[in-house]
Design an enzyme around this catalytic site. Structure first.
Site, short mmCIF file in Angstrom:
data_model
loop_
_atom_site.label_atom_id
_atom_site.label_comp_id
_atom_site.label_asym_id
_atom_site.label_seq_id
_atom_site.Cartn_x
_atom_site.Cartn_y
_atom_site.Cartn_z
N GLY A 16 39.53 45.42 52.76
CA GLY A 16 40.02 44.74 51.56
C GLY A 16 40.06 45.66 50.34
O GLY A 16 39.66 46.83 50.39
N GLN A 17 40.58 45.13 49.25
CA GLN A 17 40.72 45.90 48.01
C GLN A 17 39.38 46.47 47.52
O GLN A 17 39.27 47.68 47.24
CB GLN A 17 41.29 44.99 46.91
CG GLN A 17 41.23 45.62 45.52
CD GLN A 17 41.69 44.67 44.42
OE1 GLN A 17 42.75 44.86 43.86
NE2 GLN A 17 40.90 43.65 44.11
N ASP A 18 38.35 45.63 47.43
CA ASP A 18 37.09 46.11 46.87
C ASP A 18 36.39 47.08 47.81
O ASP A 18 35.79 48.07 47.38
CB ASP A 18 36.16 44.92 46.55
CG ASP A 18 36.71 44.07 45.41
OD1 ASP A 18 37.79 44.40 44.89
OD2 ASP A 18 36.06 43.08 45.05
N ALA A 36 32.94 40.95 52.97
CA ALA A 36 33.68 40.24 54.03
C ALA A 36 33.84 38.78 53.65
O ALA A 36 32.86 38.11 53.31
CB ALA A 36 32.93 40.36 55.35
N ALA A 37 35.06 38.29 53.70
CA ALA A 37 35.31 36.88 53.35
C ALA A 37 36.74 36.53 53.68
O ALA A 37 37.61 37.40 53.72
CB ALA A 37 35.08 36.66 51.86
N GLU A 55 35.45 31.76 41.05
CA GLU A 55 35.93 30.51 41.65
C GLU A 55 34.79 29.50 41.83
O GLU A 55 35.05 28.32 42.05
CB GLU A 55 36.59 30.79 43.01
CG GLU A 55 38.01 31.31 42.90
CD GLU A 55 38.99 30.28 42.34
OE1 GLU A 55 39.05 29.16 42.85
OE2 GLU A 55 39.70 30.60 41.37
N LYS A 104 31.67 30.09 48.86
CA LYS A 104 31.09 31.18 48.06
C LYS A 104 29.82 30.71 47.34
O LYS A 104 28.88 31.49 47.14
CB LYS A 104 32.11 31.69 47.04
CG LYS A 104 33.09 32.71 47.61
CD LYS A 104 32.42 34.08 47.81
CE LYS A 104 33.39 35.12 48.32
NZ LYS A 104 32.74 36.41 48.65
N ARG A 163 45.54 45.82 45.73
CA ARG A 163 45.46 44.39 45.93
C ARG A 163 46.43 43.95 47.02
O ARG A 163 47.56 44.48 47.11
CB ARG A 163 45.83 43.72 44.59
CG ARG A 163 45.65 42.21 44.52
CD ARG A 163 44.24 41.79 44.71
NE ARG A 163 43.86 40.64 43.91
CZ ARG A 163 42.96 39.75 44.29
NH1 ARG A 163 42.34 39.86 45.46
NH2 ARG A 163 42.62 38.76 43.49
O1 F7E Z 1 46.06 32.95 42.47
C1 F7E Z 1 48.73 30.76 41.26
C2 F7E Z 1 47.60 30.14 42.04
O2 F7E Z 1 45.72 33.79 44.76
C3 F7E Z 1 45.99 32.96 41.07
C4 F7E Z 1 40.82 35.78 44.82
O3 F7E Z 1 40.57 37.17 44.78
O4 F7E Z 1 40.38 35.58 42.47
C5 F7E Z 1 41.35 35.33 43.47
O5 F7E Z 1 41.65 33.94 43.56
C6 F7E Z 1 46.76 31.80 40.51
C7 F7E Z 1 46.42 30.43 41.13
O6 F7E Z 1 44.03 34.32 42.95
C8 F7E Z 1 51.35 31.82 43.52
O7 F7E Z 1 47.85 28.73 42.23
C9 F7E Z 1 51.21 30.70 41.68
O8 F7E Z 1 46.36 29.49 40.08
O9 F7E Z 1 46.17 35.44 42.93
P1 F7E Z 1 45.55 34.18 43.35
P2 F7E Z 1 42.85 33.25 42.77
O10 F7E Z 1 43.14 31.97 43.44
O11 F7E Z 1 42.53 33.19 41.31
C10 F7E Z 1 39.11 34.97 42.65
C11 F7E Z 1 38.19 35.44 41.56
C12 F7E Z 1 38.57 35.14 44.02
O12 F7E Z 1 37.36 35.21 44.22
C13 F7E Z 1 39.54 35.04 45.15
O13 F7E Z 1 39.00 35.59 46.33
O14 F7E Z 1 48.15 31.99 40.79
N1 F7E Z 1 49.94 31.07 42.01
N2 F7E Z 1 52.09 31.14 42.59
C14 F7E Z 1 49.99 31.78 43.15
N3 F7E Z 1 49.02 32.37 43.87
C15 F7E Z 1 49.38 33.03 44.99
N4 F7E Z 1 48.41 33.66 45.72
N5 F7E Z 1 50.70 33.10 45.41
C16 F7E Z 1 51.73 32.51 44.71
O15 F7E Z 1 52.88 32.57 45.10
#
Ligand code: F7E
Length: 350
Positions: free
Chosen positions: A15-17, A83-84, A131, A161, A192
């Protein structure tokens, strides 16, 4: 390094990290082991190419015996558990598997250290996450979430988590183990995965700019996240592990921006002011519950560890778009007009 070569074991090396940390530890002179799962892991070749100094051990955080073997074989001074199943949307589709890997996997790692008789030698880092705060509007603190803020996870990922976070703290308190929990807000960069929204956008922006793609399909655009640079955060993780006491630390920039803000910044890098004609809505990218607004307060890490971030939001977007332009040109056999200084170091194919 006091003349003694330290050893680290990283789970989640693909993964990235894991990738950033392996580079950082190698530069500091560590012997670096990485746990890799699966008989034919398609990402093994990437690790072997980009991080050739990493000694790979086969194992899985859902397989306790493999963890004991990996810990006994590597005898790590420091074990970093990355790992996750880390994609929040995916966790809604596979909640049981997410709990097995992202939640119970932490317990398996802690037990492997204990059963190997290394609980006084091996320091462990647990990748906790913003999260876990999740939150609902009334609960968002005006200056950002801290180590003391209440938790309200909004996804199977966040709940798993949170279990990992508490079991890690429990082993710290029950057995006196050196277990550190890093509550990291979103951290991004050129390593990423393209399934996360920032990299999905910067890759699409690069391809649109080069005429390789017309539009990008996204879910909702209003949620706000606190986006920092992964290289800065991994440096903070290492600093947490060098501290004299095991503790919990938030790493964040303190500023929340929406996905619309990220789109504006990324498209501006290719001279596009109005990104709307290039973005369509994909309902498959929406989640059963959304986290509206996340931003953190990293005062404790700054005061206790002396941690500072070096890359700001604009710098993050610039380096991601520059990297993706460069990568897409290379992959598609196009000439690169970018000057060498615009290329971020260690390009890793994710
Ligand atoms: O989504 C919205 C989605 O998947 C960010 C992980 O590293 O950070 C990450 O979790 C936002 C959300 O990251 C798309 O609904 C819109 O509101 O990039 P994300 P995340 O969910 O914030 C935390 C700290 C972690 O720990 C996690 O492991 O973006 N969104 N459209 C989308 N998200 C994705 N993935 N794809 C889209 O098309």
């Amino acid at each position: 390094m006091d003349g003694v070569r330290r050893t680290a074991l990283i789970t989640g090396i693909t993964g990235q990290d894991g990738s950033h940390l392996a580079s950082l530890l190698h530069d500091k002179g560590y012997r670096v082991f990485g746990l890799i799962r699966g008989q034919h892991n398609p990402r093994r070749a990437d690790v072997e190419r980009d991080l050739p100094f990493v000694e790979l051990l086969e194992g899985d955080v859902t397989d306790p015996a493999s963890l004991v073997r990996a810990v006994e074989d590597s005898q790590p001074d420091e074990l970093y558990n990355f790992a996750a199943i880390s994609h929040v949307g995916y966790s809604f589709k596979h909640p049981t598997l997410t709990m097995e890997v992202t939640g119970k996997g932490v317990l398996n790692v802690l037990e492997a250290i204990r059963l190997s008789g290394l609980s006084t030698k091996t320091r462990m880092y647990q990748a906790s996450t913003s999260e876990m705060f999740g939150g609902v509007d009334y609960a968002v603190p005006t200056t950002g979430y801290t180590e003391e803020s209440p938790f309200h996870p909004r996804s199977p990922y966040g709940v798993a988590k949170l279990y990992g976070h508490w079991i890690a703290k429990n082993y710290r308190e029950s057995y006196g183990m050196f277990v550190v929990c890093g509550l990291l807000f979103n951290h991004e960069g050129e390593r990423r995965g393209t399934e996360f929204v920032t990299r999905k956008i910067t890759r699409a922006v690069a391809r649109i700019s080069l005429g390789l793609q017309d539009t990008v399909s996204l879910g909702v655009l209003w949620p706000k996240r606190d986006w920092g640079y992964a290289g800065d955060y991994v440096r903070g993780i290492w600093m947490m592990m060098q501290h004299d006491q095991p503790d919990d630390f938030v790493l964040a920039t303190g500023t929340a921006r929406s996905i619309e803000d990220f789109l504006t910044a990324a498209f501006a890098r290719i001279g596009v002011e109005d990104w709307r004609p290039y973005v369509s809505f994909d309902p498959a990218q929406t989640r059963a519950a959304e986290v509206d607004n996340l931003f953190g307060d990293s005062s404790k890490a700054q005061e206790v560890l002396g941690w500072r971030r070096e890359v700001d939001f604009d710098g993050l977007v610039t380096r991601m778009v520059a990297h993706d332009l460069d990568q897409q040109r290379t992959l598609n056999g196009l000439a690169s007009p970018l000057p060498p200084e615009a290329h971020p170091p260690h390009p890793v194919q994710t």
